[in-house]
Write an enzyme that holds these catalytic residues in place. Structure first.
Site, PDB file in Angstrom:
ATOM      1  N   ASP A 222      -0.219   6.247   7.136  1.00 24.99           N
ATOM      2  CA  ASP A 222      -1.508   5.785   6.683  1.00 24.99           C
ATOM      3  C   ASP A 222      -2.538   5.669   7.850  1.00 24.99           C
ATOM      4  OD1 ASP A 222      -3.793   4.525   5.690  1.00 24.99           O
ATOM      5  OD2 ASP A 222      -2.802   3.093   4.496  1.00 24.99           O
TER       6      ASP A 222
ATOM      7  N   GLU B 193       0.755  -1.217  -0.113  1.00 25.05           N
ATOM      8  CA  GLU B 193      -0.030  -0.085  -0.167  1.00 25.05           C
ATOM      9  C   GLU B 193       0.827   1.346  -0.028  1.00 25.05           C
ATOM     10  OE1 GLU B 193      -2.469  -0.960   3.237  1.00 25.05           O
ATOM     11  OE2 GLU B 193      -3.658  -2.411   2.150  1.00 25.05           O
TER      12      GLU B 193
END
Lengths: 612, 166
Positions: free
Chosen positions: A191, A168
């Site tokens: 994140d 990611e």
């Protein structure tokens, strides 16, 4: 030529994106939404995926699964607590595969994820007007072999060709085109999602991305902000004991305030509990003070990742924000301050940035990309791979942070005369003892030629591919016999199980299609029924002639149909209710209009009509 | 695409000459250039055989980079064909050296910093010696493995432990 797509398969929601006319963008459903809730609902044999599944989550005639990504590739015994927290019942007596039980039905996290993937695939097909090509799916950088394997299994169940599992944070860095910057630059990807926090440090060199370190907290996210605010509001309004539903309503009200406070300096929290309307003013300062300790909990993970990478905050060149919770101003200022005032990247929607990067990578892998042909992603193994030796001690065969693909070979022998099989236990982790690491699987070597103990030299080769997934092959060196290996994964589905599911899925594809339409029909029918029943209650005076008896009868019929499973009947009745109640609805609008126009201001008219 | 050799030569798979004096930058550059040619992402959607070879090649260049990047493991590789000390049957160490190591180990509890410093000085000396011998070897025809370096490399193992305990 079919177009490749990128999928962000997230814990709370998922997205699909593709490169169209040289630009990566998220694909929107018919309601204009890019975010598909990672939720699957079952009502008997019927099921729904995404928003309709969430819309009916509060109803007790079925079950809605969410957050199943948390269970991917994990062991039943290690998730017992978590399953309980989500209200899921685990099938007992299985210590290899997590299976959720609902009535007579049983679901694995892999199957649920496959349903989300199929949903996104279908959405992509509708938007792109053609069958999508291969897929790039993103996974957390810290996902171990079993979790990556589970993700790949889900894609296989959904009948997709996986071009690459992409980390990611790497996807986010690609989306920002950071590889075009200075050589050797270090990037931090922060994140913060609804329920999870990940931080990764990447190094970018001549179009090569390398994950240097990764850390995080799987129980930290924006949902904690909502909870904290709800607790404070409950105390200051002296709300006393709230039941489960009331508490959820309060938390949702808190979430709305959180969103408003990303732009406004203050916001009003309104909530109706037990027929009483409560409201309270919340200022940005109050909110910031409340969530500061929560935001501060991300600091430890960041420091760990920096230490792992051997870096100091001043060594960081770029900071990228990912996840909806990074919209909160305090989070942004916290991150900025942590990295010596460096302005973090936030130009791309933090909910979409990972999917956008995945789509770009998918496009590059088509070999015909106009974006760039010089981008190459090199990943590392997040955790060491080792094998069990005498006394339960781990012998490391591929150390963590090795660039992948990677191979290592090891020679084994037999302990008993004439032994024709050898068991190899593979684990992943950094600890000395086997029991403290994660068991990945047992490999059974068979077909070893019978020889005295210690004579066979069996060379076993371990290979980790570019997605971080392990495979094993072996041969006996003195005779050249290719020993065969049977893999028995410690956790997760075996190859045979996947095959069986796949066959079943193909058989059921058409049936499934009908079943999902049923819930969508129910959702629509409920909307219509709800509106009509409210109108009948409040405006019975406007009913004419037979309407007074016909409409309530029709409504009852529709409700009965919703409770049944005949999709066509529900659809037909929904249409019928819509048509037959149209004159009544028309009268209500006219009444509102005339009321509105009687000596009122324009603003009041607007309000009366519900126009903002 | 051809499969990589069964026992690949770490220098060869990176397209590098068999040398001692290599900078980290040179090795990384060669590794990156090779990656662009062989990495599995360059073969996405291609046939299974090509993808398999690409995987093997990339794993081979990654092993090569890991083996050659650190001078000591590069030295081992040049001397013995393996990037780490032999499992069995290595060189015999000079008894004087072993006695010195033993002495330092005895003293380490009483004066850890002093021992660390002395070991570090010795380590630097061995490293310089190693560099000199391997550089000289590099000037020659490089056909035979470099002589006399295996003992120096073995000494490094002990000195590393003493100079950087833990």
């Amino acid at each position: 030529m079919s177009r490749n797509i990128g999928i962000d398969l997230g814990t709370t929601h998922s997205l699909v994106a593709a490169v169209i006319d040289g630009k990566a963008r998220c694909l929107l459903d018919e309601d204009g939404q890019a975010l598909v809730p990672s939720a699957v609902r079952f009502e008997g044999e019927a099921f729904a995926v995404g928003a309709p599944a969430l819309a009916r989550a509060h109803m007790d005639n079925g079950i809605t699964f969410t957050s199943f990504k948390r269970f991917m590739g994990r062991a039943p015994q290690e998730v017992a607590e978590e399953a309980k927290a989500f209200g899921y019942t685990l099938v007992q007596g299985d210590d290899r595969v997590i299976r959720f039980q609902h009535g007579e039905l049983v679901f694995t996290p892999v199957e649920l994820s496959a349903m989300i993937l199929r949903e996104l695939w279908q959405l992509a097909g509708e938007v792109l007007l053609s069958r999508p090509g291969g897929v790039v799916i993103t996974v957390p950088a810290w996902f171990d072999d079993a979790q990556r394997q589970a993700t790949r299994d889900a894609a296989r169940l959904a009948n997709m060709e996986v071009l690459r599992l992409l980390n990611e944070p790497t996807a986010a860095a690609i989306a920002y085109g950071l590889e075009k910057g200075v050589d050797g630059q270090k990037v931090v990807v922060y994140d913060l999602g609804g329920g999870t926090f990940d931080v990764s440090i990447l190094e970018l060199n001549q179009g090569l991305f390398q994950v240097l370190a990764t850390s995080g907290d799987t129980r930290l996210g924006g949902d904690d902000f909502d909870q904290a605010l709800a607790h404070v509001v409950k105390a200051s309004l002296s709300l006393g004991d709230l039941d489960g539903i009331q508490w959820r309503m309060l938390v949702r009200a808190a979430e709305r305030v959180k969103r408003e406070l990303t732009l406004a300096d203050s916001a009003t929290l309104k909530v109706e509990l037990g027929g009483v309307e409560h409201q309270i003013e919340i200022s940005r300062e109050q909110f910031d003070e409340l969530i500061r300790p929560i935001v501060d909990r991300t600091r430890g993970s960041i420091e760990r990742a920096l230490a792992d990478a051997g870096l100091k905050p001043r060594d960081i060149d770029e900071v990228v924000l990912v996840g909806g919770s990074t919209r909160v101003p305090l989070v942004r200022s916290f991150v900025k301050q942590l990295f010596n005032g460096k302005e973090p990247h936030k130009e791309i929607d933090p909910d979409q940035v990972v999917a956008v990067g995945a789509a770009m990578q998918a496009d590059i892998l088509s070999g015909a990309s106009q974006l760039t042909d010089d981008l190459l992603l090199l990943d590392i193994l997040p955790l060491s791979l080792g094998i069990e030796t005498m006394g339960g001690v781990v012998e490391r065969i591929i150390p963590r942070v090795s660039t992948i693909p990677a191979t290592a070979s090891q020679t084994f022998t037999t302990h008993v005369d004439g032994q024709t099989a050898v068991d190899i236990h593979v684990v992943q982790g950094e600890r000395e003892m086997v029991r403290d690491n994660r068991s990945l699987g047992r490999f059974r070597l068979t077909g070893v030629p019978p020889m005295p103990a210690g004579v066979p030299r069996i060379k076993v080769e371990f290979t980790v591919d570019a997605d971080g997934i392990l495979s094993v092959s072996a041969s006996e060196k003195s005779t050249g016999v290719q020993a065969s290996i049977k893999v028995e994964p410690s956790y997760g589905l075996s190859d045979d199980e996947i095959e069986a599911m796949l066959e079943e899925a193909i058989d059921k594809a058409e049936e499934d299609f009908d079943e999902r339409l049923l819930i969508e029909a129910r959702v629509e029918a409920e909307g219509v029924a709800h509106a009509l029943s409210k109108a009948l209650e409040s405006d019975a005076a406007l009913l004419r002639g037979e309407e007074a008896t016909a409409l309530p009868a029709l409504l009852a019929e529709l409700r009965e149909a919703i409770a049944g499973t005949d999709r066509k009947r529900i659809g037909g009745l929904t249409k019928k209710v819509d048509e037959q109640s149209a004159p009544f609805a028309q009268r209500r609008i006219e009444r509102d209009l005339s009321l509105a126009l009687e000596g009122r201001s324009a603003a009041e008219v607007g309000e009366a009509l519900g126009v903002e | 695409m051809q499969p990589p050799p069964v026992e690949p030569d770490h220098f060869g798979v990176l397209g590098l000459e068999r040398r001692w004096t290599l900078s980290v930058q040179e090795i990384d550059q060669a590794w990156r250039d090779r990656n662009r040619l062989v990495h599995p992402d360059r073969f996405a959607g291609k046939g299974a055989l090509e993808r398999r070879m690409s995987l093997q090649w990339t794993a081979a260049i990654n092993s090569a980079r890991r083996a050659l990047r650190e001078p000591v493991s590069r030295g081992w590789y040049l001397a013995t064909g393996q990037a780490r000390p032999r499992d069995e049957g290595g060189v015999r160490l000079d008894p004087d050296f072993l006695e010195q190591v033993f002495e330092w180990q005895m003293e380490a509890n009483a004066d850890p910093q002093g021992v660390q410093q002395q070991a570090e000085t010795a380590r630097q000396r061995v490293l310089a010696d190693l560099d000199q011998r391997l550089s000289a070897w590099e000037q020659g025809d490089r056909k035979a493995p470099p002589a006399g370096v295996e003992e120096l490399l073995s000494q490094m193992k002990y000195l590393d432990n003493l100079a950087q305990p833990g």
